[in-house]
Design an enzyme around this catalytic site. Structure first.
Site, PDB file in Angstrom:
ATOM      1  N   THR A  15      51.589   6.259  18.577  1.00 56.26           N
ATOM      2  CA  THR A  15      51.972   5.571  17.404  1.00 56.26           C
ATOM      3  C   THR A  15      53.002   6.032  16.654  1.00 56.26           C
ATOM      4  O   THR A  15      53.912   5.277  16.348  1.00 56.26           O
ATOM      5  CB  THR A  15      50.561   5.753  16.387  1.00 56.26           C
ATOM      6  OG1 THR A  15      49.372   5.324  17.056  1.00 56.26           O
ATOM      7  CG2 THR A  15      50.917   4.890  15.288  1.00 56.26           C
ATOM      8  N   LYS A 107      49.786  18.321  10.809  1.00 53.84           N
ATOM      9  CA  LYS A 107      49.320  19.386  10.055  1.00 53.84           C
ATOM     10  C   LYS A 107      48.134  20.182  10.441  1.00 53.84           C
ATOM     11  O   LYS A 107      47.988  21.304  10.109  1.00 53.84           O
ATOM     12  CB  LYS A 107      48.693  18.520   8.682  1.00 53.84           C
ATOM     13  CG  LYS A 107      47.765  17.286   9.036  1.00 53.84           C
ATOM     14  CD  LYS A 107      48.407  15.774   9.530  1.00 53.84           C
ATOM     15  CE  LYS A 107      47.336  14.954  10.121  1.00 53.84           C
ATOM     16  NZ  LYS A 107      48.023  13.611  10.510  1.00 53.84           N
ATOM     17  N   GLU A 131      57.789  16.803   6.965  1.00 52.60           N
ATOM     18  CA  GLU A 131      57.617  15.722   5.794  1.00 52.60           C
ATOM     19  C   GLU A 131      56.526  14.899   6.319  1.00 52.60           C
ATOM     20  O   GLU A 131      55.819  14.606   5.483  1.00 52.60           O
ATOM     21  CB  GLU A 131      58.964  15.170   5.637  1.00 52.60           C
ATOM     22  CG  GLU A 131      58.605  14.205   4.348  1.00 52.60           C
ATOM     23  CD  GLU A 131      58.103  15.069   3.156  1.00 52.60           C
ATOM     24  OE1 GLU A 131      57.113  14.608   2.809  1.00 52.60           O
ATOM     25  OE2 GLU A 131      59.019  15.623   2.658  1.00 52.60           O
ATOM     26  N   GLY A 136      51.990  10.986   4.907  1.00 53.82           N
ATOM     27  CA  GLY A 136      52.697  10.080   5.592  1.00 53.82           C
ATOM     28  C   GLY A 136      53.928   9.974   4.959  1.00 53.82           C
ATOM     29  O   GLY A 136      54.835  10.887   5.025  1.00 53.82           O
ATOM     30  N   GLY A 189      46.294   2.288  13.928  1.00 56.01           N
ATOM     31  CA  GLY A 189      47.042   3.583  13.992  1.00 56.01           C
ATOM     32  C   GLY A 189      46.983   4.632  12.865  1.00 56.01           C
ATOM     33  O   GLY A 189      47.710   5.528  12.871  1.00 56.01           O
ATOM     34  N   ASP A 203      41.184  16.762   8.212  1.00 56.36           N
ATOM     35  CA  ASP A 203      42.525  16.502   8.048  1.00 56.36           C
ATOM     36  C   ASP A 203      42.945  16.433   6.808  1.00 56.36           C
ATOM     37  O   ASP A 203      44.011  17.066   6.651  1.00 56.36           O
ATOM     38  CB  ASP A 203      42.798  14.885   8.499  1.00 56.36           C
ATOM     39  CG  ASP A 203      44.127  14.437   8.460  1.00 56.36           C
ATOM     40  OD1 ASP A 203      44.966  14.772   9.300  1.00 56.36           O
ATOM     41  OD2 ASP A 203      44.592  13.771   7.382  1.00 56.36           O
ATOM     42  N   LYS A 207      45.996  19.220   5.511  1.00 60.16           N
ATOM     43  CA  LYS A 207      47.098  18.778   4.533  1.00 60.16           C
ATOM     44  C   LYS A 207      46.913  19.587   3.189  1.00 60.16           C
ATOM     45  O   LYS A 207      48.418  19.962   2.787  1.00 60.16           O
ATOM     46  CB  LYS A 207      47.102  17.386   4.174  1.00 60.16           C
ATOM     47  CG  LYS A 207      47.185  16.411   5.530  1.00 60.16           C
ATOM     48  CD  LYS A 207      46.950  14.914   5.373  1.00 60.16           C
ATOM     49  CE  LYS A 207      47.277  14.104   6.401  1.00 60.16           C
ATOM     50  NZ  LYS A 207      46.530  12.889   6.232  1.00 60.16           N
TER      51      LYS A 207
HETATM   52  N1  LIG Z   1      49.313   8.115  13.050  1.00 56.60           N
HETATM   53  C1  LIG Z   1      49.524   8.382  11.944  1.00 56.60           C
HETATM   54  O1  LIG Z   1      49.457   7.521  10.957  1.00 56.60           O
HETATM   55  C2  LIG Z   1      49.977   9.833  11.580  1.00 56.60           C
HETATM   56  C3  LIG Z   1      50.563   9.986  10.362  1.00 56.60           C
HETATM   57  C4  LIG Z   1      51.095  11.397  10.063  1.00 56.60           C
HETATM   58  C5  LIG Z   1      51.155  12.330  11.059  1.00 56.60           C
HETATM   59  N2  LIG Z   1      50.346  12.077  12.257  1.00 56.60           N
HETATM   60  C6  LIG Z   1      50.551  13.067  13.189  1.00 56.60           C
HETATM   61  O2  LIG Z   1      51.444  12.728  14.286  1.00 56.60           O
HETATM   62  C7  LIG Z   1      51.132  13.128  15.412  1.00 56.60           C
HETATM   63  C8  LIG Z   1      51.126  12.235  16.544  1.00 56.60           C
HETATM   64  O3  LIG Z   1      49.838  11.122  16.101  1.00 56.60           O
HETATM   65  P1  LIG Z   1      49.842   9.538  16.759  1.00 56.60           P
HETATM   66  O4  LIG Z   1      49.056   8.832  15.628  1.00 56.60           O
HETATM   67  O5  LIG Z   1      50.966   9.257  17.204  1.00 56.60           O
HETATM   68  O6  LIG Z   1      48.832   9.948  17.876  1.00 56.60           O
HETATM   69  P2  LIG Z   1      48.675   9.428  19.357  1.00 56.60           P
HETATM   70  O7  LIG Z   1      47.479   9.799  20.000  1.00 56.60           O
HETATM   71  O8  LIG Z   1      49.059   7.920  19.137  1.00 56.60           O
HETATM   72  O9  LIG Z   1      50.095   9.821  20.014  1.00 56.60           O
HETATM   73  C9  LIG Z   1      50.165  11.242  20.659  1.00 56.60           C
HETATM   74  C10 LIG Z   1      50.979  10.831  22.043  1.00 56.60           C
HETATM   75  O10 LIG Z   1      51.107  11.998  22.716  1.00 56.60           O
HETATM   76  C11 LIG Z   1      50.880  11.927  24.096  1.00 56.60           C
HETATM   77  N3  LIG Z   1      50.577  13.121  24.926  1.00 56.60           N
HETATM   78  C12 LIG Z   1      49.439  14.104  24.696  1.00 56.60           C
HETATM   79  N4  LIG Z   1      49.651  14.906  25.588  1.00 56.60           N
HETATM   80  C13 LIG Z   1      50.815  14.900  26.291  1.00 56.60           C
HETATM   81  C14 LIG Z   1      51.479  15.889  26.991  1.00 56.60           C
HETATM   82  N5  LIG Z   1      50.843  16.744  27.445  1.00 56.60           N
HETATM   83  N6  LIG Z   1      52.828  15.405  27.419  1.00 56.60           N
HETATM   84  C15 LIG Z   1      53.376  14.233  26.863  1.00 56.60           C
HETATM   85  N7  LIG Z   1      52.628  13.361  26.169  1.00 56.60           N
HETATM   86  C16 LIG Z   1      51.520  13.760  25.575  1.00 56.60           C
HETATM   87  C17 LIG Z   1      49.604  10.977  24.084  1.00 56.60           C
HETATM   88  O11 LIG Z   1      49.586  10.463  25.443  1.00 56.60           O
HETATM   89  C18 LIG Z   1      49.747   9.912  23.053  1.00 56.60           C
HETATM   90  O12 LIG Z   1      50.409   8.971  23.461  1.00 56.60           O
HETATM   91  C19 LIG Z   1      49.718  14.033  15.311  1.00 56.60           C
HETATM   92  O13 LIG Z   1      49.918  15.395  14.741  1.00 56.60           O
HETATM   93  C20 LIG Z   1      49.001  13.158  14.148  1.00 56.60           C
HETATM   94  O14 LIG Z   1      48.300  14.021  13.241  1.00 56.60           O
HETATM   95  C21 LIG Z   1      49.914  10.625  12.376  1.00 56.60           C
HETATM   96  N1  LIG Z   2      44.608  10.285  10.101  1.00 58.19           N
HETATM   97  C1  LIG Z   2      45.710  10.483   9.140  1.00 58.19           C
HETATM   98  C2  LIG Z   2      47.148  10.292   9.567  1.00 58.19           C
HETATM   99  C3  LIG Z   2      48.190  10.791   8.449  1.00 58.19           C
HETATM  100  O1  LIG Z   2      48.215  11.965   8.419  1.00 58.19           O
HETATM  101  C4  LIG Z   2      45.400   9.921   7.928  1.00 58.19           C
HETATM  102  O2  LIG Z   2      44.465   8.756   7.930  1.00 58.19           O
HETATM  103  O3  LIG Z   2      45.602  10.049   6.876  1.00 58.19           O
HETATM  104 NA    NA Z   3      55.283  13.040   3.556  1.00 51.36          NA
END
Ligand SMILES: NC(=O)c1ccc[n+]([C@@H]2O[C@H](COP(=O)([O-])OP(=O)(O)OC[C@H]3O[C@@H](n4cnc5c(N)ncnc54)[C@H](O)[C@@H]3O)[C@@H](O)[C@H]2O)c1
Ligand SMILES: N[C@@H](CCO)C(=O)O
Ligand code: NA
Length: 442
Positions: A15, A107, A131, A136, A189, A203, A207
């Site tokens: 995502t 986080k 950040e 987010g 997402g 989570d 944070k």
């Molecule tokens: N989705 C959100 O709104 C959001 C917001 C803030 C922070 N985050 C953080 O961002 C990070 C990513 O979140 P996301 O929502 O994109 O998750 P996601 O699961 O959509 O994406 C993670 C990706 O990493 C890939 N991956 C896992 N292991 C791997 C490896 N060994 N080699 C290569 N790729 C690999 C997975 O296939 C997946 O596509 C997390 O730490 C999450 O906590 C997410």
């Molecule tokens: N899963 C987290 C993503 C953002 O860090 C949330 O819903 O706030």
């Molecule tokens: Na932020």
């Protein structure tokens, strides 16, 4: 003079990774013109290169070896967006040991390994920017570390999990079933790969730990916090809370008493007066109220999760990374990098439960027969917990009643003891539900 090219590697194209790729590609000409460098999205690490993605990425740029990106000497900025704490830690440390800038949205990683990560960055001249890890798209890390540097922070509280706020809002506004709304949050997402991190409060605790470090310079582990999620909240709780003039939000609270030098970090569903500005922050939006001793209260509201909002924060770190790398090359005047805003004073102690005070909402499912209320009142009286109001209504199960008690000011220890004793009363039929009532200033 030829314009320098800075090469960026993205580890993880889920995502957030795809959002960063999309917006960085679209904004590149503008950013390059502003920054005076060329930016190249050089490599991306994925688990499955054949998977269909919302962004087109040449196959030649993809690898399944995320650590190879961290070790690649031609990559200047490594974005760790795989999530989790194992591979993510390895990627981060490998890159920092090579003096690179690491940009992270993770986080859970920072909460578990922040001390090691910052120490590695200091030792090897790498830099760690995060950040996107808290709230987010809201630039709360920057606000605390830069904009509010003149302050100490007696109270920081707010909504730090977009998934939970989305679920609570949908439950309250549409009376929608919990599992259906959680499914929507996943599709949109917002949720973590392991959604129990969201709904059980972990989570938000991760944070809160990051914010507590920034504000107070100590790492507080989730095991040292009160962490309660939203899974046990029912439509009846919304109805009861509304009848009392409250809304329900999952709040993280970071409270510091500078006189006793105690710190408390906690996450729990909280009853907020309906008129309170934070009670009106709905859906995937987050809100953080920061009380500074110099500035007073400032409030930050914005999208706390989702592809675009999170990409916005990651890209802001990439832009800061460019400035840092140019300074390292002597292209700009170097300045101090502020890791935490905490003052150089004795680190705070974790406050014991009896020092964490507030008002409480307690929902009990009890046998509907004489003497039950007085048995319950005897328990609360023994713990010096004073009842402020009682609402009784029929419970779903036959022969049972739902009792909602609100208390006057009490403390976590007294409530813990009260619940332990109520649990043992025969007429109490289900595990009591405890919610906190906020006493925060606007
Ligand atoms: N989705 C959100 O709104 C959001 C917001 C803030 C922070 N985050 C953080 O961002 C990070 C990513 O979140 P996301 O929502 O994109 O998750 P996601 O699961 O959509 O994406 C993670 C990706 O990493 C890939 N991956 C896992 N292991 C791997 C490896 N060994 N080699 C290569 N790729 C690999 C997975 O296939 C997946 O596509 C997390 O730490 C999450 O906590 C997410
Ligand atoms: N899963 C987290 C993503 C953002 O860090 C949330 O819903 O706030
Ligand atoms: Na932020």
């Amino acid at each position: 003079m030829s314009v320098r090219t800075l090469r960026i590697g993205l580890c993880g194209l889920g995502t957030v990774g795809q959002g960063v790729w999309k917006h960085l590609t679209a904004d590149r000409p503008e950013l390059e013109a502003r920054l005076g460098v060329k930016l190249e999205l050089a490599r991306g690490a994925v688990r499955n290169p054949k998977k269909r993605r919302s962004v087109r990425i040449p196959a030649s740029k993809l690898t399944t070896d995320a650590l190879a990106i961290a070790r690649d000497p031609s990559i200047d900025i490594v974005c760790e967006l795989v999530g989790g704490t194992d591979l993510a830690r390895e990627i981060t440390l490998e890159a920092l040991r090579r003096g690179k800038v690491v940009v992270s949205a993770n986080k859970a990683l920072i909460c578990a390994h922040g001390a090691e990560i910052f120490a590695t960055a200091r030792e090897h001249g790498g830099r760690f920017l995060f950040e996107a890890s808290v709230a987010g798209g809201i630039p709360i890390i920057k606000a605390l570390r830069e904009g509010l540097v003149a302050n100490r922070f007696p109270l920081i509280y707010g909504i730090l999990n977009g998934t939970c706020n989305y679920i609570l809002t949908q439950m309250e506004e549409r009376d929608a079933p919990y599992t259906q709304v959680l499914g929507d949050a996943k599709r949109l997402g917002y949720a973590e790969a392991d959604e129990s991190l969201d709904v059980e409060g972990w989570d938000a605790a991760h944070k809160a730990s990051v914010l507590a470090y920034l504000a107070h310079g100590v790492w507080v582990r989730p095991e040292q916090m009160i962490v309660e999620g939203i899974a046990r909240i029912t439509p009846a709780d919304f109805k009861n809370a509304n009848a009392l003039g409250f809304g329900i939000k999952l709040l993280a609270v970071i409270w510091r008493d500078f006189e006793t030098n105690e710190l408390s970090v906690r996450v729990h569903p909280t009853l907020l007066p309906e008129s309170h500005v934070v009670a009106k922050v709905n859906g995937v939006f987050n809100a953080i109220s920061v009380q500074g001793d110099v500035v007073g209260t400032t409030l930050y509201i914005g999208r706390g999760a989702g592809q675009d909002a999170t990409a916005s924060a990651v890209i802001s770190d990439i832009v800061d990374a460019v400035a840092l790398l140019r300074r390292q090359k002597g292209e700009m005047i170097d300045g101090d990098f502020i890791e935490t805003t905490a003052r150089r004073q004795a680190p705070p102690r974790i406050a014991p439960p009896e020092h964490i005070e507030g008002r409480y909402y307690l929902r009990l499912t009890v046998e509907d027969k004489p003497g039950v209320l007085s048995a319950i009142a005897a328990v609360t009286a023994r713990q010096h917990v004073s009842i402020a109001s009682v609402i009784q209504s029929p419970a779903e199960r036959a022969g049972a009643a739902s009792l909602v008690l609100t208390t006057h000011r009490s403390n976590e220890r007294a409530l813990r003891n009260t619940i332990a004793r109520l649990r043992r009363l025969r007429p109490v039929l289900e595990e009591p539900v405890l919610l906190r009532i906020a006493e925060f200033p606007e």
